[in-house]
Scaffold this active site. Sequence first.
Site: not given
Ligand code: NAD
Length: 396
Positions: A81, A258, A274, A372
């Site tokens: 946008e 928004k 996300d 805008h």
């Molecule tokens: P991920 O599954 O990649 O896990 C992150 C991992 O990074 C951790 O488990 C940890 O082992 C590691 N890590 C390394 N350094 C770290 C640090 N400093 N701090 C924390 N962890 C560290 O990611 P996630 O964050 O568990 O999940 C994010 C994803 O889940 C996004 O892609 C999202 O789109 C998706 N998701 C979202 C929903 C929702 O919002 N309702 C539901 C399901 C999945």
Amino acid sequence: MKILFEGFSKLYMRKRYQRLQEAGFLMPADISYLSSGGLQDLELADHFIENAIGYMQIPLGVASNFRIDGVDRIIPMAVEETSIIAAASKTARWVREEGTLTTGIEGKCIIGQIQLAVVSNFEKFSKVISQEKMGLIELANRDVAHGLVARGGGVQDLTIRSVARPDGKTMGIIHVYLDPVDAMGANIMNQVCEYLRGPIQKISGETVNMCILSNLVDSRVTWAEVRLPRIDSDLGNRIAEASLFAELDPYRAATNNKGVLNGVDPILVATGNDWRAVEAGVHAYAARSGQYRSITRWTYTKELGLVGRFEAPLIAGTVGGVTKLHPTAKVSLQILGIESASELSRIMAAVGLVQNLGALKALTTVGIIEGHMRLHIRNLTLGAGALEKESPILQR
Ligand code: NAD
């Protein structure tokens, strides 16, 4: 930084790269990557999603002039946008020159939910889960969240809720509170909740129906505050009146929010986060009183001038998801110069609030069309078939 910001919007793209490189935000390899059009690796697209057929390219820009908690920042924003980045940069300069922009975060934990569709005896269920709470937390931390525990996070608490069902029976819900450190934490939370399913069923004798994180994270709320003590009283009052409108009327609140998200979503996209999760959380938080309200509030008094506050959950990661896999997300995090998820969240809150201020100032003075449409008209002329060199003539 003053030199970095000076006249930034007037520079040609090549000069922008040069400025950002001189200030240490971009390396030569980043510049060749960005200037050649960014990510084109189709194999990576095939890893990211299913049935991939290409990329949808969104322009990546940077907003300038931000001073957040006393630190000068360049803000990467991926957005289609027109006028968002211009308005953010212009308003950030006003705040930088005339006021302050501060941020904070209340709470660390995200929330996971374990649903027991019908609990036969809620009192007994609640008692037994409360008694076994520490054991369940230890189990989850030992077997699933150990990576987070090693970084100072992990599961911190469990709470039990009851929800009255339409058939007169009781639904039981266990909330799992987990500190995801620098991750957004959805996947790790879902793993924790699913892992606890078996032990909870065994301890309680009740049946778990489903497990998933909640995007309404009222346990980790980010705030930002703008103070403009010397603002003209007429303008200050106008902005406060516009804010009251958004607080009281859901039709206006939706558009206000928004506008705030115009500052938040482009950072989420640029850093590979996300944005659907954040949007869902922000809107649910905005409606937590039972009426959908604005997530920003502006007040004007003679003593303090204009004070604006943003408050909502903004859950995003600097690790996890595609944040470290998408090369553009890596460059964006490098431009922000941050490592922690809480810094990312606070920067988004700050930019969202400043974006809101820019919109409210325009709306209560010259109107939104002026700024805008002046910028958008170029897209309209190009869309109508004008050549790049003809567009300026048509805009006169
Ligand atoms: P991920 O599954 O990649 O896990 C992150 C991992 O990074 C951790 O488990 C940890 O082992 C590691 N890590 C390394 N350094 C770290 C640090 N400093 N701090 C924390 N962890 C560290 O990611 P996630 O964050 O568990 O999940 C994010 C994803 O889940 C996004 O892609 C999202 O789109 C998706 N998701 C979202 C929903 C929702 O919002 N309702 C539901 C399901 C999945």
